[in-house]
Design a protein around this motif. Structure first.
Motif, PDB file in Angstrom:
ATOM      1  N   VAL A 161       1.062  -1.334   0.117  1.00  0.00           N
ATOM      2  CA  VAL A 161      -0.066   0.008   0.131  1.00  0.00           C
ATOM      3  C   VAL A 161       0.835   1.190   0.034  1.00  0.00           C
ATOM      4  N   ALA A 162       0.411   2.104  -0.746  1.00  0.00           N
ATOM      5  CA  ALA A 162       1.487   3.377  -0.721  1.00  0.00           C
ATOM      6  C   ALA A 162       1.395   3.978   0.565  1.00  0.00           C
ATOM      7  N   ALA A 163       2.692   4.336   0.877  1.00  0.00           N
ATOM      8  CA  ALA A 163       2.930   4.620   2.383  1.00  0.00           C
ATOM      9  C   ALA A 163       4.231   5.836   2.369  1.00  0.00           C
ATOM     10  N   PHE A 164       3.933   7.035   3.162  1.00  0.00           N
ATOM     11  CA  PHE A 164       4.911   8.001   3.165  1.00  0.00           C
ATOM     12  C   PHE A 164       5.071   8.716   4.721  1.00  0.00           C
ATOM     13  N   ASN A 165       6.290   8.738   4.814  1.00  0.00           N
ATOM     14  CA  ASN A 165       6.599   9.626   6.133  1.00  0.00           C
ATOM     15  C   ASN A 165       6.001  10.734   6.387  1.00  0.00           C
ATOM     16  N   VAL A 166       5.110  11.106   7.366  1.00  0.00           N
ATOM     17  CA  VAL A 166       4.927  12.419   8.050  1.00  0.00           C
ATOM     18  C   VAL A 166       5.921  12.778   8.923  1.00  0.00           C
ATOM     19  N   VAL A 167       6.111  12.092   9.747  1.00  0.00           N
ATOM     20  CA  VAL A 167       7.340  12.346  10.870  1.00  0.00           C
ATOM     21  C   VAL A 167       8.219  11.070  10.858  1.00  0.00           C
ATOM     22  N   LYS A 168       9.401  11.159  10.496  1.00  0.00           N
ATOM     23  CA  LYS A 168      10.318  10.065  10.156  1.00  0.00           C
ATOM     24  C   LYS A 168      10.681   9.485  11.552  1.00  0.00           C
ATOM     25  N   GLN A 169      11.335   8.224  11.217  1.00  0.00           N
ATOM     26  CA  GLN A 169      11.530   7.394  12.669  1.00  0.00           C
ATOM     27  C   GLN A 169      12.616   7.985  13.370  1.00  0.00           C
ATOM     28  N   GLY A 170      12.378   7.842  14.656  1.00  0.00           N
ATOM     29  CA  GLY A 170      13.300   8.899  15.513  1.00  0.00           C
ATOM     30  C   GLY A 170      13.169  10.502  15.721  1.00  0.00           C
ATOM     31  N   ASP A 171      12.155  10.910  14.705  1.00  0.00           N
ATOM     32  CA  ASP A 171      11.804  12.446  14.680  1.00  0.00           C
ATOM     33  C   ASP A 171      10.761  12.887  15.647  1.00  0.00           C
ATOM     34  N   LEU A 172       9.959  12.057  16.098  1.00  0.00           N
ATOM     35  CA  LEU A 172       8.651  12.209  16.849  1.00  0.00           C
ATOM     36  C   LEU A 172       9.104  12.804  18.452  1.00  0.00           C
ATOM     37  N   ILE A 173       9.791  11.964  18.963  1.00  0.00           N
ATOM     38  CA  ILE A 173      10.473  12.256  20.095  1.00  0.00           C
ATOM     39  C   ILE A 173      12.091  11.728  19.919  1.00  0.00           C
ATOM     40  N   PRO A 174      12.873  12.469  20.927  1.00  0.00           N
ATOM     41  CA  PRO A 174      14.344  12.080  20.857  1.00  0.00           C
ATOM     42  C   PRO A 174      14.302  10.586  21.049  1.00  0.00           C
ATOM     43  N   ALA A 175      15.357   9.785  20.486  1.00  0.00           N
ATOM     44  CA  ALA A 175      15.657   8.459  20.786  1.00  0.00           C
ATOM     45  C   ALA A 175      15.825   8.156  22.042  1.00  0.00           C
ATOM     46  N   SER A 176      16.411   8.981  22.769  1.00  0.00           N
ATOM     47  CA  SER A 176      16.767   8.800  24.293  1.00  0.00           C
ATOM     48  C   SER A 176      15.405   8.558  25.141  1.00  0.00           C
ATOM     49  N   GLU A 177      14.175   9.077  24.600  1.00  0.00           N
ATOM     50  CA  GLU A 177      12.796   8.951  25.523  1.00  0.00           C
ATOM     51  C   GLU A 177      12.161   8.004  24.948  1.00  0.00           C
ATOM     52  N   GLU A 178      12.569   7.009  24.278  1.00  0.00           N
ATOM     53  CA  GLU A 178      11.878   5.970  23.769  1.00  0.00           C
ATOM     54  C   GLU A 178      11.708   4.991  24.735  1.00  0.00           C
ATOM     55  N   SER A 179      10.476   4.670  25.023  1.00  0.00           N
ATOM     56  CA  SER A 179      10.162   3.714  26.130  1.00  0.00           C
ATOM     57  C   SER A 179       8.973   2.859  26.098  1.00  0.00           C
ATOM     58  N   PHE A 180       9.084   1.715  26.747  1.00  0.00           N
ATOM     59  CA  PHE A 180       8.026   0.555  26.723  1.00  0.00           C
ATOM     60  C   PHE A 180       6.850   1.235  27.690  1.00  0.00           C
ATOM     61  N   ASN A 181       6.843   2.273  28.191  1.00  0.00           N
ATOM     62  CA  ASN A 181       5.839   2.715  29.195  1.00  0.00           C
ATOM     63  C   ASN A 181       5.306   3.897  28.695  1.00  0.00           C
ATOM     64  N   HIS A 182       4.012   4.140  28.662  1.00  0.00           N
ATOM     65  CA  HIS A 182       3.170   5.318  28.171  1.00  0.00           C
ATOM     66  C   HIS A 182       3.726   5.877  26.842  1.00  0.00           C
ATOM     67  N   LYS A 210      14.293  16.416  33.579  1.00  0.00           N
ATOM     68  CA  LYS A 210      13.579  16.175  32.144  1.00  0.00           C
ATOM     69  C   LYS A 210      12.435  17.178  31.842  1.00  0.00           C
ATOM     70  N   LEU A 211      12.155  18.002  32.507  1.00  0.00           N
ATOM     71  CA  LEU A 211      10.961  19.035  32.366  1.00  0.00           C
ATOM     72  C   LEU A 211      11.280  20.099  31.060  1.00  0.00           C
ATOM     73  N   ASP A 212      12.353  20.493  31.106  1.00  0.00           N
ATOM     74  CA  ASP A 212      12.744  21.349  29.900  1.00  0.00           C
ATOM     75  C   ASP A 212      12.706  20.655  28.431  1.00  0.00           C
ATOM     76  N   LEU A 213      13.281  19.428  28.510  1.00  0.00           N
ATOM     77  CA  LEU A 213      13.348  18.613  27.237  1.00  0.00           C
ATOM     78  C   LEU A 213      11.839  18.388  26.790  1.00  0.00           C
ATOM     79  N   TYR A 214      11.029  17.727  27.719  1.00  0.00           N
ATOM     80  CA  TYR A 214       9.763  17.437  27.333  1.00  0.00           C
ATOM     81  C   TYR A 214       8.736  18.652  26.910  1.00  0.00           C
ATOM     82  N   LYS A 215       9.020  19.646  27.597  1.00  0.00           N
ATOM     83  CA  LYS A 215       8.238  21.004  27.162  1.00  0.00           C
ATOM     84  C   LYS A 215       8.518  21.243  25.814  1.00  0.00           C
TER      85      LYS A 215
END
Length: 416
Positions: A161-182, A210-215
């Motif tokens: 099926v035709a598929a395209f990036n809107v937000v590339k892998q790793g660009d939605l959040i910093p990779a350091s904040e990838e988590s199994f939780n939430h 963490k707050l400044d990064l998250y904001k």
């Protein structure tokens, strides 16, 4: 110390959500160039048999207001958030694992005939959040990527099926904040035509550093962006983990659920149903753990003076997730414009609560009141027979309810 212990326990509990499967090659580049991937096989889910009989037996325990009934619509493993195609042809269902399911009722008897995986040539990572634009573009919000499928409702029959990036892998959040939780995202197209995405923060209560990064990234909030991925902005802050949102069809205002802090006792803090009236509003977390209850970690600090309190305080630890404004004409008039929402059920309360569908009505002054609508997935002995996740409305005005414990979707109708 408390935060450290909680994080360790949570890691152990939630680690079971990970899948031990061989990775699927990511064929996104090929699909973006309209090239074949060579994948030919679907995973097709059997819709009859003993499992269907057992699920129908469970539904005999569910109580509803007079005139309503609930029936099995589809067997869908790990069913989470749903979106119904604008043409009403297919319903796409996300999971917290690696599959997105396409659910089709071909003969329109209000029971699904076919459930198979969508775009099996793609490697998804926690594709919890599918949503449609009014013109039929399907968006899927993953853990750290957003994809768009311009004609999914018409070409889902093919593995490619035709598929395209809107937000590339790793660009939605910093990779350091990838988590199994939430990390289960949901998305919606707003009345402004922009794409809204919830970004839960991974901790029970985050450390101050963490707050400044998250904001900056909108983690612990909701971001909005143009549907081509440009123009990203943080729309909402002060949110712990929202896994459900929708826009009021009359006012265009955003409403969303929020799951609140654990480890403060059985009866506090309350869950939240929030009402946002302007961009940039702050909903109080982590200074508030839910409602006006202060967190232990931030009780010595001054909370934001403009923090918005919830429109409705929900039962503590009931885990309010997906929600949908009712726009149909099947249900009685009292439900027109009401919010149907799913309580997934508590995971660490002494006596379990939740596992039900709530309905919230909003009066002319804007006052919202919630009450149970469908109950019975939690027995008196504390056993879960199901755990509702999301609500979606079919074209006939009935609603679908997903259940990731039973691996099913139910249909609630009126007067049939």
């Amino acid at each position: 110390m408390v935060r450290s212990i909680f994080t360790t326990v949570a890691a152990t509990l939630f680690a079971t959500t990970a899948l031990a499967q061989a990775p699927v090659p990511d064929n996104l580049e090929k699909l973006s160039n309209f090239q074949s991937t060579g994948v030919t096989d679907f995973t097709v889910i059997e819709q009859g048999g003993k499992k269907a009989d057992n699920l129908r037996a469970i539904l005999e325990n569910i109580t509803l207001p007079e005139g309503f009934k609930i029936e099995l619509y589809a067997i869908v493993p790990d069913a989470r958030h749903m979106t119904v195609g604008p043409q009403g042809i297919v319903t796409f269902v996300g999971t917290r694992k690696t599959k997105v399911w396409a659910v089709t009722d071909r003969d329109k008897d209000r029971v699904a005939d076919e459930v198979k995986d969508f775009a099996p040539s793609l490697a998804f990572t926690i594709p919890n959040g599918p949503c449609f634009s009014p013109d039929g573009f399907l968006y899927i919000a993953e853990q750290n990527r957003v994809l768009v499928f311009p004609a999914a409702e018409f070409f889902y029959e093919s593995p490619d099926v035709a598929a395209f990036n809107v937000v590339k892998q790793g660009d939605l959040i910093p990779a350091s904040e990838e988590s199994f939780n939430h990390t289960a995202r949901v998305c919606k197209i707003g009345p402004d035509g922009k794409l809204y995405i919830t970004l839960g923060q991974p901790f029970n209560v985050p450390a101050e550093d963490k707050l400044d990064l998250y904001k900056k990234y909108g983690i612990g909030g909701i971001v909005r962006l143009n549907t081509d991925g440009t123009g990203r902005e943080v729309y909402t802050t002060g949110v712990r983990n929202s896994v459900g949102m929708d826009f009021d069809p009359d006012t265009g205002d955003l409403w969303f659920t929020d799951n609140q802090v654990d480890g403060m006792g059985d009866d506090i803090p309350p869950g939240e149903l929030n009402h946002q009236t302007a961009a940039g509003q702050n909903f109080g977390f982590p200074w508030y753990g839910g409602g006006s209850i202060r967190t232990n970690e931030y009780k010595g600090e001054e909370p934001p003076a403009d923090a918005v309190m919830p429109a409705v305080e929900m039962t503590a630890h009931a885990a309010d997730l997906g929600m949908e404004f009712y726009n149909g004409s099947m249900f009685p008039n009292e439900y027109k414009g009401a919010i149907f929402s799913a309580q997934h059920g508590s995971w660490n309360r002494t006596t379990p609560v939740g596992a039900r569908i709530m309905v919230t009505t909003i009066d002319e002054e804007g006052t919202a009141v919630s009450k149970p609508f469908a109950e019975g997935w939690l027995t008196k002995s504390g056993e879960y027979l199901g755990r509702p996740v999301d609500i979606a409305e079919l074209r006939d005005g009935s609603i679908l309810v997903s259940d990731d414990l039973a691996g099913a979707i139910y249909r609630i109708s009126y007067g049939e």
